[in-house]
Each structure stands twice: as structure tokens, then as C-alpha cells.
Design a protein around this motif. Structure first.
Motif, PDB file in Angstrom:
ATOM      1  N   PRO A 116       1.064  -1.214   0.499  1.00 47.39           N
ATOM      2  CA  PRO A 116       0.280  -0.427  -0.333  1.00 47.39           C
ATOM      3  C   PRO A 116       1.012   0.956  -0.054  1.00 47.39           C
ATOM      4  O   PRO A 116       0.417   2.406  -0.060  1.00 47.39           O
ATOM      5  N   VAL A 117       1.419   1.320   0.766  1.00 45.32           N
ATOM      6  CA  VAL A 117       2.685   2.741   0.959  1.00 45.32           C
ATOM      7  C   VAL A 117       3.765   2.633  -0.125  1.00 45.32           C
ATOM      8  O   VAL A 117       4.338   3.935  -0.607  1.00 45.32           O
ATOM      9  N   SER A 119       4.336   3.035  -5.443  1.00 41.57           N
ATOM     10  CA  SER A 119       3.717   3.393  -5.778  1.00 41.57           C
ATOM     11  C   SER A 119       3.605   2.581  -6.964  1.00 41.57           C
ATOM     12  O   SER A 119       4.101   1.663  -6.483  1.00 41.57           O
ATOM     13  N   ARG A 158      -0.235   5.685  -5.819  1.00 43.90           N
ATOM     14  CA  ARG A 158      -0.521   4.067  -5.122  1.00 43.90           C
ATOM     15  C   ARG A 158      -1.758   3.425  -5.246  1.00 43.90           C
ATOM     16  O   ARG A 158      -2.256   4.157  -6.076  1.00 43.90           O
ATOM     17  N   TYR A 160      -4.195   3.185  -3.194  1.00 40.96           N
ATOM     18  CA  TYR A 160      -5.564   3.489  -3.183  1.00 40.96           C
ATOM     19  C   TYR A 160      -5.530   4.128  -3.904  1.00 40.96           C
ATOM     20  O   TYR A 160      -7.598   4.629  -4.290  1.00 40.96           O
TER      21      TYR A 160
END
Length: 249
Positions: A116-117, A119, A158, A160
Motif C-alpha cells: 500500500p505505501v 507507488s 499508490r 488506493y
């Protein structure tokens, strides 16, 4: 594998139809005695280059177990998984299995499996960092892989910030960036809506043929099944049907 053109195709198929992986008499049993579960019971299979092999069957039929054995994520109770260079993948030391997985096999997961963190570009870059590829080469290959899946403009976003279909495209780019000749995908469209799933299916079929990859995909999706070059049906851990798609590629 040899160097590929940056055009954006990663490489041109030169061994179309030649088996890259061969499974011989695969058995996988979990547990023992009366509670033993026989997930696979004597499966034979050849996985050819530039061909899409689709594995289907009801829940519990052994699809994921088969993919895990072919991809070196698990070892059979008996039987062999043999590479095209003659090595028995299922008998190699763990260090050598890890090297094969890093260098020759790309994985696409139903749950995308992105960090998630990081790119999109950084997620795609992970396999190359594990291979200790030089920074310049990493940047070039990541850009090439994202272009191949149509996400060049989303490199800095990223997970999300991306749709489900875009996240799966990142997953496919990550699987391809190390230039594997084997692609393993377990229900890659299982979390996508039908329209997005169709787009991902098209991409997998196109990349399999254009990149000369030996692809093995488990799915329940009738559209992807209809486009298979080789269809493997499992029931209770046994291979019961093999049929080519009616479509010509």
C-alpha cells in the motif's frame, strides 16, 4: 532470458508450443491417516510456451494446489515438476527453487498483493530489487512493463488511488518485469466486476501470445475459459478433461 526490445513488447516468442513446465504424476496430500486430504491425485500436464492453459474445477478440486506446485510455492507428496532445462523443480534445494521463482516465474494474485505505501512503479520494481538489478535498468524495465499494461501515466500513484482493474494491471506488470517465461495466475479476475474482468482477460491472453509466455490461470470465468489454448479440468484432485478452445489465436 535474452534482452528484449523496449518497444514495448518485452520479447518475441521463439518457442511457441514447446513445453516449459511438465508435471508428472503429481500427488499432494495434506495430513495423514483417516483425516488426510488428497488435494491432487496423479495429475499429468505439459505447459507450453505462448499458450494459455486454463485450470477449472469446483471449489476444493485442487486448482490452487496445482498452481502452487507448478510455481514452486509447494512441493508434491510424490511426482515431479520438470523444467525445460531438465531440472526437477520439485526436488531442487530451496535456494535453487527461490532462484527459479525470481528469474523464471511471474505470479498474479486474486487479491492483487500490492504494497500500500509504494507507488505503482515501486510495486513493479520489487522483483528487480530482489534480483539486484542496477537502478538504471530497473527504471527502464519498470517503465516498459507499465507501458505494456497501459499504466505509464499512473506510475506515481499508490494502490488506493487506483481502481481494482488498474491495481491488477500493476500486479501483471510486476509479474512481467523480471521477464519470466512462466506466468502463474490464481483467479486473477475474482475480485473484479465483469467489465473490468473482461479487460484483464484480454490483456492476459494478448500478453501470453505476444510475449511467448507459458501461462497457467485458474478461473471460473466462462469467457476466459473459452479463450484457453489448453483447458484442464480438475475434480477431486484428478484431471478429468483436457480440451482446446474453439477459438483460434
Amino acid at each position: 532470458m535474452s534482452e528484449h526490445a523496449a518497444d514495448p513488447a518485452l520479447h518475441t516468442p521463439v518457442r511457441s508450443g514447446v513445453p516449459v513446465l511438465t508435471a508428472r504424476g503429481l500427488h499432494r496430500t495434506f495430513g495423514s491417516g483417516a483425516t488426510a486430504v488428497h488435494a491432487l491425485a496423479g495429475v499429468d500436464l505439459e505447459v507450453p510456451a505462448a499458450r494459455l492453459t486454463v485450470v477449472r474445477g469446483p471449489s476444493g478440486s485442487g486448482k490452487t494446489t496445482l498452481l502452487n506446485l507448478l510455481g514452486g510455492l509447494d512441493r508434491p507428496t510424490s511426482g515431479q515438476v520438470v523444467l525445460d532445462d531438465g531440472r526437477v523443480l520439485s526436488s531442487l534445494p530451496e535456494r535453487d527453487v527461490l532462484a527459479v521463482r525470481r528469474e523464471r516465474i511471474g505470479y498474479v494474485f486474486q487479491s492483487f498483493g500490492l504494497v500500500p505505501v509504494l507507488s505503482a512503479a515501486e510495486n513493479v520494481e520489487v522483483p528487480l530489487r530482489l534480483q539486484r538489478t542496477s537502478p538504471a535498468e530497473r527504471s527502464r524495465r519498470v517503465a516498459e512493463a507499465l507501458e505494456l499494461v497501459g499504466l505509464a501515466r499512473h506510475a506515481t500513484q499508490r494502490p488506493y488511488e487506483l481502481s481494482g482493474g488498474q491495481q491488477q494491471r500493476v500486479g501483471i506488470a510486476r509479474a512481467l518485469v523480471s521477464r519470466p517465461d512462466i506466468l502463474i495466475a490464481d483467479e486473477p479476475t475474482g475480485q473484479l466486476d465483469s467489465e473490468t474482468a473482461a479487460t484483464i482477460m484480454d490483456l492476459l491472453v494478448e500478453l501470453t501470445h505476444s510475449q511467448g509466455i507459458a501461462s497457467v490461470v485458474s478461473t471460473h470465468d466462462a469467457v476466459l475459459i473459452s479463450r484457453a489454448d489448453q483447458l484442464v479440468e480438475l475434480h477431486d484432485g484428478k484431471r478429468v478433461t483436457v480440451a482446446p478452445s474453439e477459438d483460434e489465436h
